[in-house]
Design a protein around this motif. Structure first.
Motif, PDB file in Angstrom:
ATOM      1  N   THR A 347       0.830  -1.207   0.000  1.00 28.85           N
ATOM      2  CA  THR A 347       0.000   0.000   0.000  1.00 28.85           C
ATOM      3  C   THR A 347       0.861   1.253   0.000  1.00 28.85           C
ATOM      4  O   THR A 347       0.589   2.224  -0.734  1.00 28.85           O
ATOM      5  CB  THR A 347      -0.930   0.003   1.225  1.00 28.85           C
ATOM      6  OG1 THR A 347      -1.730  -1.180   1.215  1.00 28.85           O
ATOM      7  CG2 THR A 347      -1.836   1.221   1.213  1.00 28.85           C
ATOM      8  N   ALA A 348       1.918   1.231   0.815  1.00 32.22           N
ATOM      9  CA  ALA A 348       2.833   2.378   0.846  1.00 32.22           C
ATOM     10  C   ALA A 348       3.505   2.572  -0.502  1.00 32.22           C
ATOM     11  O   ALA A 348       3.650   3.709  -0.983  1.00 32.22           O
ATOM     12  CB  ALA A 348       3.877   2.167   1.941  1.00 32.22           C
ATOM     13  N   TYR A 349       3.905   1.472  -1.138  1.00 37.20           N
ATOM     14  CA  TYR A 349       4.564   1.549  -2.443  1.00 37.20           C
ATOM     15  C   TYR A 349       3.633   2.151  -3.489  1.00 37.20           C
ATOM     16  O   TYR A 349       3.988   3.123  -4.185  1.00 37.20           O
ATOM     17  CB  TYR A 349       5.017   0.161  -2.865  1.00 37.20           C
ATOM     18  CG  TYR A 349       5.533   0.082  -4.288  1.00 37.20           C
ATOM     19  CD1 TYR A 349       6.818   0.467  -4.605  1.00 37.20           C
ATOM     20  CD2 TYR A 349       4.716  -0.393  -5.310  1.00 37.20           C
ATOM     21  CE1 TYR A 349       7.295   0.404  -5.902  1.00 37.20           C
ATOM     22  CE2 TYR A 349       5.169  -0.465  -6.611  1.00 37.20           C
ATOM     23  CZ  TYR A 349       6.462  -0.069  -6.900  1.00 37.20           C
ATOM     24  OH  TYR A 349       6.910  -0.137  -8.189  1.00 37.20           O
ATOM     25  N   TYR A 350       2.438   1.615  -3.604  1.00 37.76           N
ATOM     26  CA  TYR A 350       1.503   2.107  -4.615  1.00 37.76           C
ATOM     27  C   TYR A 350       1.002   3.511  -4.292  1.00 37.76           C
ATOM     28  O   TYR A 350       0.691   4.298  -5.197  1.00 37.76           O
ATOM     29  CB  TYR A 350       0.326   1.149  -4.760  1.00 37.76           C
ATOM     30  CG  TYR A 350       0.637  -0.038  -5.627  1.00 37.76           C
ATOM     31  CD1 TYR A 350       0.908   0.118  -6.973  1.00 37.76           C
ATOM     32  CD2 TYR A 350       0.686  -1.312  -5.092  1.00 37.76           C
ATOM     33  CE1 TYR A 350       1.217  -0.961  -7.776  1.00 37.76           C
ATOM     34  CE2 TYR A 350       0.992  -2.408  -5.881  1.00 37.76           C
ATOM     35  CZ  TYR A 350       1.251  -2.223  -7.220  1.00 37.76           C
ATOM     36  OH  TYR A 350       1.566  -3.303  -8.008  1.00 37.76           O
ATOM     37  N   GLY A 351       0.924   3.851  -3.026  1.00 34.96           N
ATOM     38  CA  GLY A 351       0.515   5.197  -2.673  1.00 34.96           C
ATOM     39  C   GLY A 351       1.493   6.247  -3.165  1.00 34.96           C
ATOM     40  O   GLY A 351       1.103   7.372  -3.495  1.00 34.96           O
ATOM     41  N   VAL A 352       2.780   5.880  -3.244  1.00 30.91           N
ATOM     42  CA  VAL A 352       3.797   6.828  -3.692  1.00 30.91           C
ATOM     43  C   VAL A 352       3.924   6.841  -5.208  1.00 30.91           C
ATOM     44  O   VAL A 352       3.939   7.902  -5.836  1.00 30.91           O
ATOM     45  CB  VAL A 352       5.156   6.494  -3.042  1.00 30.91           C
ATOM     46  CG1 VAL A 352       6.259   7.382  -3.629  1.00 30.91           C
ATOM     47  CG2 VAL A 352       5.084   6.678  -1.541  1.00 30.91           C
ATOM     48  N   VAL A 353       4.010   5.659  -5.824  1.00 30.89           N
ATOM     49  CA  VAL A 353       4.339   5.599  -7.253  1.00 30.89           C
ATOM     50  C   VAL A 353       3.119   5.781  -8.151  1.00 30.89           C
ATOM     51  O   VAL A 353       3.261   6.120  -9.322  1.00 30.89           O
ATOM     52  CB  VAL A 353       5.044   4.273  -7.600  1.00 30.89           C
ATOM     53  CG1 VAL A 353       6.283   4.092  -6.752  1.00 30.89           C
ATOM     54  CG2 VAL A 353       4.104   3.083  -7.417  1.00 30.89           C
ATOM     55  N   ILE A 354       1.922   5.524  -7.614  1.00 28.00           N
ATOM     56  CA  ILE A 354       0.707   5.685  -8.425  1.00 28.00           C
ATOM     57  C   ILE A 354      -0.014   6.970  -8.054  1.00 28.00           C
ATOM     58  O   ILE A 354      -0.463   7.727  -8.906  1.00 28.00           O
ATOM     59  CB  ILE A 354      -0.233   4.477  -8.260  1.00 28.00           C
ATOM     60  CG1 ILE A 354       0.438   3.227  -8.830  1.00 28.00           C
ATOM     61  CG2 ILE A 354      -1.545   4.720  -8.981  1.00 28.00           C
ATOM     62  CD1 ILE A 354      -0.388   1.979  -8.686  1.00 28.00           C
ATOM     63  N   GLY A 355      -0.118   7.216  -6.775  1.00 31.23           N
ATOM     64  CA  GLY A 355      -0.720   8.473  -6.343  1.00 31.23           C
ATOM     65  C   GLY A 355      -2.224   8.446  -6.409  1.00 31.23           C
ATOM     66  O   GLY A 355      -2.885   7.584  -5.841  1.00 31.23           O
ATOM     67  N   GLY A 356      -2.801   9.385  -7.156  1.00 34.05           N
ATOM     68  CA  GLY A 356      -4.246   9.600  -7.137  1.00 34.05           C
ATOM     69  C   GLY A 356      -5.040   8.540  -7.838  1.00 34.05           C
ATOM     70  O   GLY A 356      -4.677   7.371  -7.900  1.00 34.05           O
ATOM     71  N   ILE A 357      -6.142   8.953  -8.432  1.00 35.83           N
ATOM     72  CA  ILE A 357      -7.083   8.036  -9.056  1.00 35.83           C
ATOM     73  C   ILE A 357      -6.559   7.582 -10.406  1.00 35.83           C
ATOM     74  O   ILE A 357      -6.081   8.369 -11.204  1.00 35.83           O
ATOM     75  CB  ILE A 357      -8.452   8.712  -9.226  1.00 35.83           C
ATOM     76  CG1 ILE A 357      -9.012   9.082  -7.840  1.00 35.83           C
ATOM     77  CG2 ILE A 357      -9.414   7.823  -9.972  1.00 35.83           C
ATOM     78  CD1 ILE A 357     -10.312   9.839  -7.910  1.00 35.83           C
ATOM     79  N   VAL A 358      -6.624   6.281 -10.641  1.00 36.98           N
ATOM     80  CA  VAL A 358      -6.171   5.719 -11.907  1.00 36.98           C
ATOM     81  C   VAL A 358      -7.256   5.897 -12.954  1.00 36.98           C
ATOM     82  O   VAL A 358      -8.421   5.551 -12.735  1.00 36.98           O
ATOM     83  CB  VAL A 358      -5.835   4.223 -11.744  1.00 36.98           C
ATOM     84  CG1 VAL A 358      -5.486   3.624 -13.092  1.00 36.98           C
ATOM     85  CG2 VAL A 358      -4.697   4.049 -10.774  1.00 36.98           C
ATOM     86  N   GLU A 359      -6.887   6.433 -14.100  1.00 40.31           N
ATOM     87  CA  GLU A 359      -7.844   6.618 -15.187  1.00 40.31           C
ATOM     88  C   GLU A 359      -7.808   5.405 -16.097  1.00 40.31           C
ATOM     89  O   GLU A 359      -6.808   5.123 -16.755  1.00 40.31           O
ATOM     90  CB  GLU A 359      -7.492   7.887 -15.975  1.00 40.31           C
ATOM     91  CG  GLU A 359      -7.610   9.158 -15.138  1.00 40.31           C
ATOM     92  CD  GLU A 359      -7.241  10.388 -15.948  1.00 40.31           C
ATOM     93  OE1 GLU A 359      -6.907  10.218 -17.144  1.00 40.31           O
ATOM     94  OE2 GLU A 359      -7.293  11.485 -15.392  1.00 40.31           O
ATOM     95  N   LEU A 360      -8.888   4.664 -16.107  1.00 40.31           N
ATOM     96  CA  LEU A 360      -8.955   3.446 -16.900  1.00 40.31           C
ATOM     97  C   LEU A 360      -9.737   3.688 -18.176  1.00 40.31           C
ATOM     98  O   LEU A 360     -10.743   4.392 -18.177  1.00 40.31           O
ATOM     99  CB  LEU A 360      -9.638   2.333 -16.090  1.00 40.31           C
ATOM    100  CG  LEU A 360      -8.979   1.982 -14.761  1.00 40.31           C
ATOM    101  CD1 LEU A 360      -9.812   0.925 -14.054  1.00 40.31           C
ATOM    102  CD2 LEU A 360      -7.566   1.489 -14.972  1.00 40.31           C
ATOM    103  N   ASN A 361      -9.267   3.087 -19.260  1.00 41.09           N
ATOM    104  CA  ASN A 361      -9.974   3.192 -20.540  1.00 41.09           C
ATOM    105  C   ASN A 361     -11.013   2.080 -20.608  1.00 41.09           C
ATOM    106  O   ASN A 361     -10.691   0.924 -20.828  1.00 41.09           O
ATOM    107  CB  ASN A 361      -8.969   3.058 -21.692  1.00 41.09           C
ATOM    108  CG  ASN A 361      -9.631   3.327 -23.040  1.00 41.09           C
ATOM    109  OD1 ASN A 361     -10.843   3.515 -23.127  1.00 41.09           O
ATOM    110  ND2 ASN A 361      -8.829   3.328 -24.084  1.00 41.09           N
TER     111      ASN A 361
END
Length: 531
Positions: A347-361
């Motif tokens: 969770t800590a890893y993805y919170g940093v490298v992904i950040g906000g809301i993922v925009e999915l197609n």
């Protein structure tokens, strides 16, 4: 939760007809091991069916271009036909698991394991034969039907095999033999992923069809552990008892069975509910962030799946030596804590490298529909590379904790805590709940990712892992070292479970102290001899 009231004559008679007059559990450990291995070929089928969608999708993409098949992109309700390939397997598994207990109640466990093998042979043969079909509609129908039949056979086997292993295993090795079911699932998944990375899907399907045929032959070399016509036995006992006593005792039995089924259903829901499928789907981006899979014949997702399969096989086979030594509850409890820690790191890893809301197609078909999870766009590649050790450590802790605890132990408990007359019923309902949860999470995760971002679902999985530890303390009884009759008649009591858990933890601490003291004495003896 249970009561000791009721007609002792009926309860004693029911126990008598299902244990004393029938063939007892196999005493020869070698014979039990052989029968378990043959039965666990059904777990291999489980592993094949779960993973096969991955190489199948890649092959279909190339085949559709070569033959100009555009039918996969046509709509079927809210999704395309191509997006049905993945869900067809769990749909078949849910139906197969629910039907298995009905048939087994009349045919017996071994015959019940033979029936789904015919569906497995048919499914894999249809999948392999689809390559020779050039007409698009027929090709699509064969592939989807084959996926359904393979899932149907896998779900059926999963509802029966754990109960069969429990019945043939002596008490002192039941945990070890029960762990083999999850181990064979891991082996089947790894075999499918490894072979599917290098050979065509239709060749792989014919290979699995041949292995299923071999399984069919070997099933005739193992024996039925008990006479399984439970309905006939209960009716015979009921005729000798008074009607009012029968009604009272049946009410007691219903309550006893209901609590067991509820506990097993929750265990089976928690197994995928702690997020194992999501973690596997998100391993690819982690590997890609450190440069793995950028060059070579395999991409990051394929390498991640192979690595997961290797770790899972090693860890699940290691669980054979853990479950019977420390018990079911201790394994599950510390496994839950390991899952909680591993998920927090992820969770800590993805919170940093992904950040906000993922925009999915959502307007275009996903390139990897077999996992039903979205591809993860990493926004900061440099930060992802720097934090990759954190993610790798989290992955290792999470996958190892799952494979040592929540992977094998739920299958063991599903076969142990039910009496004969409802063992296949409880196992079938549990497997159906397991697959239903998997499908539900697969469809909900992308929706939650769009609505609240990637990190919040990971936090929910971490919370579920922590809650699973509490569930172990309050609701799961310990069955280590008990005979099948003792474990299937154990009383369900929250206060008893809590007291038992802390006694188990006290014994574990005592054993650790004794081992440390013993090693210290051995070291002192070695030093004195050296001097």
């Amino acid at each position: 939760m249970e009561t000791d009231e009721g007609d002792p004559l009926l309860l004693e008679s029911l126990q008598h007809v299902t244990t004393k007059k029938d063939r007892p559990p196999l005493k020869n450990s070698l014979k039990a091991i052989y029968s378990t291995i043959i039965a666990c070929f059904g777990a291999l089928q489980f592993g094949y069916a779960v993973v096969f969608s991955s190489p199948l999708i890649g092959n279909l993409n190339h085949l559709s271009e070569e033959r100009n098949f555009t039918l996969w992109q046509e709509g079927f309700g809210p999704c395309t036909y191509k997006e049905l390939i993945g869900p067809m397997t769990p749909i078949g598994a849910i139906i197969g698991s629910l039907l298995s207990f009905v048939v087994v109640a009349f045919t017996g466990l071994v015959t019940g394991m033979v029936i789904p093998v015919f569906f497995s042979i048919l499914g894999w043969a249809m999948m392999g034969g689809s390559y020779a079909v050039t007409e698009g509609v027929t090709f699509r129908a064969m592939v989807l039907s084959a996926q359904f039949f393979n899932g149907f056979a896998a779900g059926w086997q999963a509802g029966i095999v754990p109960g069969y292993i429990a019945e043939i295993s002596p008490a002192h090795v039941r945990g070890k033999l029960g762990s083999l079911f999850e181990s064979f699932i891991a082996v089947g998944g790894l075999l499918c992923q490894l072979c599917g990375s290098f050979i065509d899907y239709w060749k792989l399907a014919f290979l699995f069809s041949g292995l299923s045929f071999l399984h069919l032959i070997l099933l005739f070399t193992i024996e039925e552990p008990r006479s399984r016509n439970i309905f006939k036995k209960i009716s015979q006992v009921s005729k000798s008892c008074r009607s009012n006593e029968i009604i009272a005792s049946r009410n007691i039995c219903k309550a006893k069975y209901a609590w067991r089924i509820v506990v097993v259903v929750f265990i089976m829901i928690l197994q995928p509910g702690i997020g194992i499928n999501t973690v596997v789907a998100f391993m690819g981006p982690i590997f890609e962030s450190v440069g793995i899979g950028r060059e070579g014949p395999l991409d990051a997702n394929e390498i991640a799946a192979l690595c997961f399969g290797v770790v899972a096989v090693i860890a699940t086979f290691s669980s054979i030596f853990v479950v019977d030594r420390f018990g079911r509850r201790v394994s599950l409890f510390f496994g839950s804590l390991g899952l909680f820690v591993g998920m927090l790191l992820l969770t800590a890893y993805y919170g940093v490298v992904i950040g906000g809301i993922v925009e999915l197609n959502t307007t275009q078909p996903r390139s990897n529909t077999c996992d039903l999870f979205p591809e993860v766009p990493i926004k900061d590649i440099s930060m992802a590379s720097k934090l990759s050790p954190l993610a790798i450590v989290g992955l290792v802790i999470y996958v190892a904790s799952f494979s040592l605890s929540w992977g094998p132990v739920p299958w063991i408990l599903a076969g142990e805590i039910f009496p004969d007359e409802v063992r296949t019923l409880g196992g079938g309902v549990g497997v159906a709940a397991n697959w239903s949860t998997t499908v539900l999470l697969a469809f909900l995760f992308p929706v939650l990712s769009i609505a609240i971002g990637e990190t919040v679902p990971f936090l929910l999985f971490a919370l579920t892992s922590f809650l699973s530890a509490l569930f172990v303390i309050f609701f799961i009884p310990e069955t280590k070292g008990l005979s099948l009759e003792e474990s299937s008649n154990i009383k369900f009591s929250i206060s008893r479970n809590v007291k038992e858990f802390f006694l188990l933890m006290k014994d574990c601490v005592k054993c650790c102290r004794i081992n440390c003291k013993y090693r210290h004495l051995n070291q002192d003896s070695t030093n004195s001899l050296t001097t």
